[in-house]
Design a protein around this motif. Sequence first.
Motif, PDB file in Angstrom:
ATOM      1  N   GLU A  16       0.834  -1.213   0.000  1.00 33.49           N
ATOM      2  CA  GLU A  16       0.000   0.000   0.000  1.00 33.49           C
ATOM      3  C   GLU A  16       0.865   1.256   0.000  1.00 33.49           C
ATOM      4  O   GLU A  16       0.589   2.205  -0.739  1.00 33.49           O
ATOM      5  CB  GLU A  16      -0.921   0.016   1.226  1.00 33.49           C
ATOM      6  CG  GLU A  16      -2.030  -0.997   1.183  1.00 33.49           C
ATOM      7  CD  GLU A  16      -3.061  -0.692   0.107  1.00 33.49           C
ATOM      8  OE1 GLU A  16      -3.360   0.496  -0.122  1.00 33.49           O
ATOM      9  OE2 GLU A  16      -3.552  -1.651  -0.501  1.00 33.49           O
ATOM     10  N   ILE A  17       1.909   1.251   0.799  1.00 30.72           N
ATOM     11  CA  ILE A  17       2.799   2.417   0.866  1.00 30.72           C
ATOM     12  C   ILE A  17       3.470   2.642  -0.488  1.00 30.72           C
ATOM     13  O   ILE A  17       3.570   3.786  -0.965  1.00 30.72           O
ATOM     14  CB  ILE A  17       3.852   2.234   1.982  1.00 30.72           C
ATOM     15  CG1 ILE A  17       3.166   2.357   3.350  1.00 30.72           C
ATOM     16  CG2 ILE A  17       4.983   3.242   1.859  1.00 30.72           C
ATOM     17  CD1 ILE A  17       4.051   1.980   4.514  1.00 30.72           C
ATOM     18  N   SER A  36       1.635   9.356  -5.597  1.00 28.49           N
ATOM     19  CA  SER A  36       2.037  10.727  -5.267  1.00 28.49           C
ATOM     20  C   SER A  36       3.080  11.235  -6.259  1.00 28.49           C
ATOM     21  O   SER A  36       3.084  12.408  -6.617  1.00 28.49           O
ATOM     22  CB  SER A  36       2.563  10.815  -3.831  1.00 28.49           C
ATOM     23  OG  SER A  36       3.791  10.142  -3.697  1.00 28.49           O
ATOM     24  N   SER A  37       3.954  10.342  -6.732  1.00 28.36           N
ATOM     25  CA  SER A  37       4.946  10.736  -7.739  1.00 28.36           C
ATOM     26  C   SER A  37       4.263  11.136  -9.035  1.00 28.36           C
ATOM     27  O   SER A  37       4.635  12.132  -9.665  1.00 28.36           O
ATOM     28  CB  SER A  37       5.918   9.587  -8.014  1.00 28.36           C
ATOM     29  OG  SER A  37       6.652   9.287  -6.859  1.00 28.36           O
ATOM     30  N   VAL A  38       3.251  10.388  -9.418  1.00 28.65           N
ATOM     31  CA  VAL A  38       2.498  10.705 -10.644  1.00 28.65           C
ATOM     32  C   VAL A  38       1.781  12.038 -10.466  1.00 28.65           C
ATOM     33  O   VAL A  38       1.811  12.897 -11.362  1.00 28.65           O
ATOM     34  CB  VAL A  38       1.500   9.572 -10.991  1.00 28.65           C
ATOM     35  CG1 VAL A  38       0.536   9.999 -12.080  1.00 28.65           C
ATOM     36  CG2 VAL A  38       2.245   8.305 -11.394  1.00 28.65           C
ATOM     37  N   LEU A  39       1.127  12.223  -9.314  1.00 25.95           N
ATOM     38  CA  LEU A  39       0.418  13.481  -9.065  1.00 25.95           C
ATOM     39  C   LEU A  39       1.383  14.663  -9.049  1.00 25.95           C
ATOM     40  O   LEU A  39       1.073  15.736  -9.567  1.00 25.95           O
ATOM     41  CB  LEU A  39      -0.347  13.407  -7.742  1.00 25.95           C
ATOM     42  CG  LEU A  39      -1.543  12.456  -7.734  1.00 25.95           C
ATOM     43  CD1 LEU A  39      -2.121  12.356  -6.337  1.00 25.95           C
ATOM     44  CD2 LEU A  39      -2.600  12.911  -8.723  1.00 25.95           C
TER      45      LEU A  39
END
Length: 98
Positions: A71-72, A79-82
């Motif tokens: 999950e992490i 978060s990297s994509v965002l």
Amino acid sequence: MILDFNGFLVSYKMPVHKCPNGKYRIGSGGCNFDSKEKAEAAYKAYLAKKDSKNEKKNANIDSMIDAIDKEITELYEMSSVLYSIKNVVEFFRKKGSR
């Protein structure tokens, strides 16, 4: 007797005691065993069962840790994509404001 406990070899005296009636007991238990060998065998079986339960608990804990790690990792990747998308949006905002 030598027991393997978490990868370490330790010397351990089995808690088998002779009772006044000639029978044997384990620890502070009842005088239920006809021989010292039977009491020691019962204690070894108890330890094996206890170790088996601990191994199952450890397997469950390992499984939970693996699920959390997955999950992490997924959240980190999201978060990297965002963050990348945010950078692209900011780039076009700056480009459009010229």
